[in-house]
Design a protein around this motif. Structure first.
Motif, PDB file in Angstrom:
ATOM      1  N   THR A  91       0.826  -1.207   0.000  1.00  0.00           N
ATOM      2  CA  THR A  91       0.000   0.000   0.000  1.00  0.00           C
ATOM      3  C   THR A  91       0.859   1.255   0.000  1.00  0.00           C
ATOM      4  N   PHE A  92       1.895   1.267   0.854  1.00  0.00           N
ATOM      5  CA  PHE A  92       2.805   2.416   0.869  1.00  0.00           C
ATOM      6  C   PHE A  92       3.573   2.526  -0.452  1.00  0.00           C
ATOM      7  N   ASP A  93       3.987   1.388  -0.980  1.00  0.00           N
ATOM      8  CA  ASP A  93       4.747   1.392  -2.225  1.00  0.00           C
ATOM      9  C   ASP A  93       3.943   1.995  -3.371  1.00  0.00           C
ATOM     10  N   VAL A  94       2.701   1.531  -3.512  1.00  0.00           N
ATOM     11  CA  VAL A  94       1.847   2.022  -4.598  1.00  0.00           C
ATOM     12  C   VAL A  94       1.497   3.494  -4.400  1.00  0.00           C
ATOM     13  N   ASN A  95       1.053   3.838  -3.208  1.00  0.00           N
ATOM     14  CA  ASN A  95       0.497   5.170  -2.974  1.00  0.00           C
ATOM     15  C   ASN A  95       1.556   6.258  -2.804  1.00  0.00           C
ATOM     16  N   VAL A  96       2.703   5.886  -2.277  1.00  0.00           N
ATOM     17  CA  VAL A  96       3.749   6.884  -2.058  1.00  0.00           C
ATOM     18  C   VAL A  96       4.757   6.871  -3.208  1.00  0.00           C
ATOM     19  N   THR A  97       5.393   5.722  -3.434  1.00  0.00           N
ATOM     20  CA  THR A  97       6.374   5.640  -4.514  1.00  0.00           C
ATOM     21  C   THR A  97       5.710   5.861  -5.873  1.00  0.00           C
ATOM     22  N   GLY A  98       4.484   5.354  -6.048  1.00  0.00           N
ATOM     23  CA  GLY A  98       3.775   5.563  -7.305  1.00  0.00           C
ATOM     24  C   GLY A  98       3.566   7.038  -7.594  1.00  0.00           C
ATOM     25  N   THR A  99       3.196   7.795  -6.572  1.00  0.00           N
ATOM     26  CA  THR A  99       3.012   9.240  -6.738  1.00  0.00           C
ATOM     27  C   THR A  99       4.330   9.922  -7.063  1.00  0.00           C
ATOM     28  N   ALA A 100       5.397   9.537  -6.371  1.00  0.00           N
ATOM     29  CA  ALA A 100       6.717  10.115  -6.651  1.00  0.00           C
ATOM     30  C   ALA A 100       7.147   9.798  -8.078  1.00  0.00           C
ATOM     31  N   ASN A 101       6.859   8.598  -8.548  1.00  0.00           N
ATOM     32  CA  ASN A 101       7.214   8.224  -9.921  1.00  0.00           C
ATOM     33  C   ASN A 101       6.533   9.140 -10.935  1.00  0.00           C
ATOM     34  N   VAL A 102       5.239   9.363 -10.733  1.00  0.00           N
ATOM     35  CA  VAL A 102       4.495  10.218 -11.666  1.00  0.00           C
ATOM     36  C   VAL A 102       5.104  11.614 -11.695  1.00  0.00           C
ATOM     37  N   LEU A 103       5.364  12.188 -10.537  1.00  0.00           N
ATOM     38  CA  LEU A 103       5.876  13.554 -10.484  1.00  0.00           C
ATOM     39  C   LEU A 103       7.303  13.647 -11.018  1.00  0.00           C
ATOM     40  N   GLU A 104       8.106  12.616 -10.794  1.00  0.00           N
ATOM     41  CA  GLU A 104       9.473  12.627 -11.332  1.00  0.00           C
ATOM     42  C   GLU A 104       9.458  12.592 -12.861  1.00  0.00           C
ATOM     43  N   VAL A 105       8.546  11.795 -13.429  1.00  0.00           N
ATOM     44  CA  VAL A 105       8.443  11.739 -14.888  1.00  0.00           C
ATOM     45  C   VAL A 105       7.918  13.063 -15.440  1.00  0.00           C
ATOM     46  N   VAL A 106       6.938  13.651 -14.759  1.00  0.00           N
ATOM     47  CA  VAL A 106       6.425  14.949 -15.196  1.00  0.00           C
ATOM     48  C   VAL A 106       7.552  15.986 -15.216  1.00  0.00           C
ATOM     49  N   TYR A 107       8.434  15.913 -14.260  1.00  0.00           N
ATOM     50  CA  TYR A 107       9.571  16.839 -14.207  1.00  0.00           C
ATOM     51  C   TYR A 107      10.422  16.758 -15.473  1.00  0.00           C
ATOM     52  N   GLN A 108      10.444  15.577 -16.098  1.00  0.00           N
ATOM     53  CA  GLN A 108      11.254  15.373 -17.304  1.00  0.00           C
ATOM     54  C   GLN A 108      10.505  15.763 -18.581  1.00  0.00           C
ATOM     55  N   LEU A 109       9.235  16.093 -18.447  1.00  0.00           N
ATOM     56  CA  LEU A 109       8.427  16.481 -19.595  1.00  0.00           C
ATOM     57  C   LEU A 109       8.831  17.879 -20.077  1.00  0.00           C
TER      58      LEU A 109
ATOM     59  N   GLU B 177       0.693  13.115   0.144  1.00  0.00           N
ATOM     60  CA  GLU B 177       0.547  14.572   0.199  1.00  0.00           C
ATOM     61  C   GLU B 177       1.891  15.243   0.477  1.00  0.00           C
ATOM     62  N   ILE B 178       2.685  14.634   1.338  1.00  0.00           N
ATOM     63  CA  ILE B 178       4.007  15.191   1.634  1.00  0.00           C
ATOM     64  C   ILE B 178       4.898  15.108   0.399  1.00  0.00           C
ATOM     65  N   VAL B 179       4.777  14.021  -0.352  1.00  0.00           N
ATOM     66  CA  VAL B 179       5.520  13.888  -1.603  1.00  0.00           C
ATOM     67  C   VAL B 179       5.144  15.010  -2.568  1.00  0.00           C
ATOM     68  N   VAL B 180       3.851  15.266  -2.708  1.00  0.00           N
ATOM     69  CA  VAL B 180       3.387  16.338  -3.600  1.00  0.00           C
ATOM     70  C   VAL B 180       3.974  17.677  -3.161  1.00  0.00           C
ATOM     71  N   SER B 181       3.907  17.958  -1.870  1.00  0.00           N
ATOM     72  CA  SER B 181       4.435  19.217  -1.344  1.00  0.00           C
ATOM     73  C   SER B 181       5.929  19.335  -1.597  1.00  0.00           C
ATOM     74  N   SER B 182       6.654  18.240  -1.413  1.00  0.00           N
ATOM     75  CA  SER B 182       8.099  18.251  -1.623  1.00  0.00           C
ATOM     76  C   SER B 182       8.445  18.528  -3.083  1.00  0.00           C
ATOM     77  N   PHE B 183       7.773  17.844  -3.998  1.00  0.00           N
ATOM     78  CA  PHE B 183       8.041  18.065  -5.418  1.00  0.00           C
ATOM     79  C   PHE B 183       7.664  19.481  -5.830  1.00  0.00           C
ATOM     80  N   ARG B 184       6.547  19.969  -5.284  1.00  0.00           N
ATOM     81  CA  ARG B 184       6.135  21.329  -5.630  1.00  0.00           C
ATOM     82  C   ARG B 184       7.179  22.344  -5.163  1.00  0.00           C
ATOM     83  N   ASN B 185       7.702  22.161  -3.970  1.00  0.00           N
ATOM     84  CA  ASN B 185       8.706  23.088  -3.453  1.00  0.00           C
ATOM     85  C   ASN B 185      10.056  22.930  -4.149  1.00  0.00           C
TER      86      ASN B 185
END
Length: 354
Positions: A103-121, A165-173
């Motif tokens: 659950t943590f892997d999907v919900n936390v790492t999965g979110t980080a993966n999406v945002l990391e890829v978006v960063y490369q867009l 949510e913390i992952v989102v905040s970290s990537f945004r900052n």
């Protein structure tokens, strides 16, 4: 707001499109004329909404794991989306007790993966990350949680979404700071919706599927937590909020790059018992039993959301009261299977016209 004008011909990368909320969102985006590419695991339920809508769907469908960053990167970057709506998740509280680390892997790492890829867009992109109303440190008190309240989580699901949510905040900052939008061209917001109900949900341990399965079988509904209070809302309510936020965020990232609650008005926070009894009334027959068990996994006894920020900043407000939301949901399940896909689109059109 004219959502069709906003999303027509826009390229939407939608994770979790095979799930309950994702299927509804994909269908709505198609009615708006968007070009949708879905990325998700295969549907878990063969009779779910994704399967019903698939014959007429124009959504490009990739069946893959959000944790597969190589595959995710290839599919997202090649699509060059204008918007990303990230819904893919392990969404069940009780299942999170059985598979906590996953659950943590999907919900936390999965979110980080999406945002990391978006960063490369290498283009402008607007991102809306969907978490849950359960991200707050629940005091088990009769109060409305605002977006500024402390994050927390008793069970693994709730905690994993608070971490997301913390992952989102970290990537945004760190990578997508709103004040540097002209450099990175990415706007990111998160959304926290209440307990969502609607047609096409067959997930285990959810109240509406439990109600419908029992009513169809002519047996009493076993209700685990009849006095628990939740922010019930029809699925189209938060989805409409996500679409509205996406449009505003795309235009003014500095104003809207933050978290938003989407839930019912205060009077529509109902007990599970009230939901069950209203559903029985709409169905036309049925009974329920109190199946509370002191040994069952912990679930919050009371949870309410404050939606003032969404109302004041986004101009969003619920269109369906709780009674109507339950009626719309139960009436969907009363339709013949061969008519449920058309009824889904009918409900989307009816809601859009309100």
């Amino acid at each position: 707001m004219n959502l069709k004008k906003v999303y027509e011909n826009k390229r939407i990368f939608l994770t979790g499109h095979t799930g309950f909320k994702g299927s509804w969102l994909a269908a709505w985006l198609e009615t708006l004329g968007a070009k949708v590419k879905g990325y998700a695991l295969p549907p878990e339920y063969p009779n779910g909404l994704f399967a019903l809508l698939q014959p007429g769907s124009k959504t490009e469908s990739v069946l893959a794991d959000i944790r597969d960053k190589v595959r995710l990167k290839a599919d997202l970057l090649s699509f060059e989306p204008d918007y990303v709506f990230h819904l893919a998740a392990q969404p069940l509280v009780r299942r999170s007790y059985q598979i906590p680390s996953e659950t943590f892997d999907v919900n936390v790492t999965g979110t980080a993966n999406v945002l990391e890829v978006v960063y490369q867009l290498k283009k402008k992109c607007t991102v809306v990350v969907i978490t849950t109303d359960k991200v707050y440190e629940n005091k088990e008190k009769d109060l409305l949680y605002t977006e500024e309240d402390a994050l927390g989580g008793y069970d693994p699901y709730s905690a994993s979404k608070a971490c997301a949510e913390i992952v989102v905040s970290s990537f945004r900052n760190s990578f997508f700071h709103p004040e540097k939008f002209n450099l990175h061209q990415k706007a990111v917001a998160s959304v926290r919706a209440g307990n969502v109900i609607g047609g096409g949900d067959w997930s285990t341990d959810r109240i509406i599927p439990d109600i419908v399965c029992s009513l169809k079988a002519g047996r009493p509904i076993e209700v685990r937590n009849p006095l628990a209070i939740r922010p019930w809302q029809h699925v189209l309510e938060p989805l409409g909020g996500y679409l509205r936020l996406g449009a505003l965020l795309d235009g003014e990232p500095l104003l809207y790059s933050k978290a938003y609650n989407f839930g019912p008005l205060p009077q529509d926070h109902l007990t599970v018992r009230e939901v069950v009894e209203k559903a029985i009334s709409t169905w036309g027959s049925g009974k329920w039993n109190d199946a509370s068990d002191s040994n069952q996994p912990h679930e919050a006894g009371i949870l309410k959301l404050d939606v003032s920020r969404a109302k004041e900043e986004l101009g969003w407000t619920p269109k369906l009261d709780s009674s109507t939301a339950i009626d719309w949901t139960v009436n969907w399940y009363k339709q013949p299977v061969e008519e449920q896909a058309a009824f889904t689109l009918q409900q989307i059109n009816s809601y859009s016209a309100l």
